[in-house]
Scaffold this active site. Sequence first.
Site, PDB file in Angstrom:
ATOM      1  N   HIS A 172       0.469   8.128   9.182  1.00  0.00           N
ATOM      2  CA  HIS A 172      -0.680   7.800   8.239  1.00  0.00           C
ATOM      3  C   HIS A 172      -1.722   7.196   9.039  1.00  0.00           C
ATOM      4  O   HIS A 172      -1.682   6.223   9.658  1.00  0.00           O
ATOM      5  CB  HIS A 172      -0.169   6.918   7.011  1.00  0.00           C
ATOM      6  CG  HIS A 172      -0.967   6.974   6.009  1.00  0.00           C
ATOM      7  ND1 HIS A 172      -2.043   6.018   6.098  1.00  0.00           N
ATOM      8  CD2 HIS A 172      -0.979   7.261   4.784  1.00  0.00           C
ATOM      9  CE1 HIS A 172      -2.896   6.162   5.105  1.00  0.00           C
ATOM     10  NE2 HIS A 172      -2.236   6.837   4.073  1.00  0.00           N
ATOM     11  N   LYS A 219       4.128  -3.656   6.546  1.00  0.00           N
ATOM     12  CA  LYS A 219       4.307  -3.666   5.351  1.00  0.00           C
ATOM     13  C   LYS A 219       5.622  -3.286   4.758  1.00  0.00           C
ATOM     14  O   LYS A 219       6.188  -4.021   4.017  1.00  0.00           O
ATOM     15  CB  LYS A 219       3.197  -2.970   4.680  1.00  0.00           C
ATOM     16  CG  LYS A 219       1.741  -3.841   4.810  1.00  0.00           C
ATOM     17  CD  LYS A 219       0.526  -3.300   3.965  1.00  0.00           C
ATOM     18  CE  LYS A 219      -0.728  -3.736   4.219  1.00  0.00           C
ATOM     19  NZ  LYS A 219      -0.968  -5.126   3.297  1.00  0.00           N
ATOM     20  N   SER A 278       1.038  -1.252   0.060  1.00  0.00           N
ATOM     21  CA  SER A 278      -0.028   0.017   0.096  1.00  0.00           C
ATOM     22  C   SER A 278       0.943   1.200   0.131  1.00  0.00           C
ATOM     23  O   SER A 278       1.994   1.231   0.580  1.00  0.00           O
ATOM     24  CB  SER A 278      -1.016  -0.122   1.349  1.00  0.00           C
ATOM     25  OG  SER A 278      -2.072  -1.170   1.252  1.00  0.00           O
TER      26      SER A 278
END
Length: 329
Positions: free
Chosen positions: A217, A231, A209
Amino acid sequence: MAIITTTTTTTTLFHLPSNTHKSKAVSSSFLSLPRSQSPSSSLQFRSLVSDSTSISSRRKLNGNLRRVSVIISAAATTEPLTVLVTGAGGRTGQIVYKKLKERSDQFVARGLVRTQESKEKIGGEDEVFIGDIRDSEAIASAVQGIDALVILTSAVPQMKPGFDPSKGGRPEFFFEDGSYPEQVDWLGQKNQIDAAKAAGVKQIVLVGSMGGTNINHPLNSIGNANILVWKRKAEQYLADSGIPYTIIRAGGLQDKEGGIRELVVGKDDELLETEIRTIARADVAEVCVQALQLEEAKFKAIDLASKPEGTGTPTKDFKALFAQVTTRF
């Protein structure tokens, strides 16, 4: 099996016994001449990567010397790539798996899902494995004999019960025990990369992403689980693995038709500073499939989004799309 045929034409001189009229193997050396030096006589010579060459059509003799117009069709064959899609039961994973199945001349599709229910949902048979990516031994059999791996696994937050949208406010989310991003997006993906490397896999495509450059974020606040942090850690592990890779950091995923928008690539979350922040799952799936076929996609990390439908030109040249980005991470 894919067959690629190329055709070339040349004019040659070689010696044949004057009584030769049937097709046979030719082992004589020969000299190629420009077509402009060839007389009107012609002899058709066709080969399909064979030990023998077939000779037919008209010929005019000049002693034992033959002048020949030669057409050689060389067929190069490539075996389909065996590709494992993990997370094949998810909304994007299903599309990737389906696209690979539809292109059976290019790919042999395998899938990895978590449950029997997911396996039945995608219509999988022996080529779909059931396994938990958090258990490295459970995925070992799925990666054996594959050429490439497409990773589409991700931790999925659950909405806390009791939310009433009529009362306003925002829903709260949580991750179930054992299914936090650290366990799924980091350790689970690490297990897949390690298993693929041990199996000699030639390429890994990893879908992540956008937003990973920003620790603040909003996605990181879901369940206070820092999903983008984990991630990003898995992406870095893949980039350091030595396996040819393509990291696709998608924008906001939409359940819309693919192939009708102009795709846009970027790096380092620069697209998040624009209005181009979303993309159809079907378009992400197509980029995954294309990445398996293009050298321009290897050893790259791209941010991926699309222009709104009706603006720009729908993307068809994926080689050019990948060539726009040179970022390795």
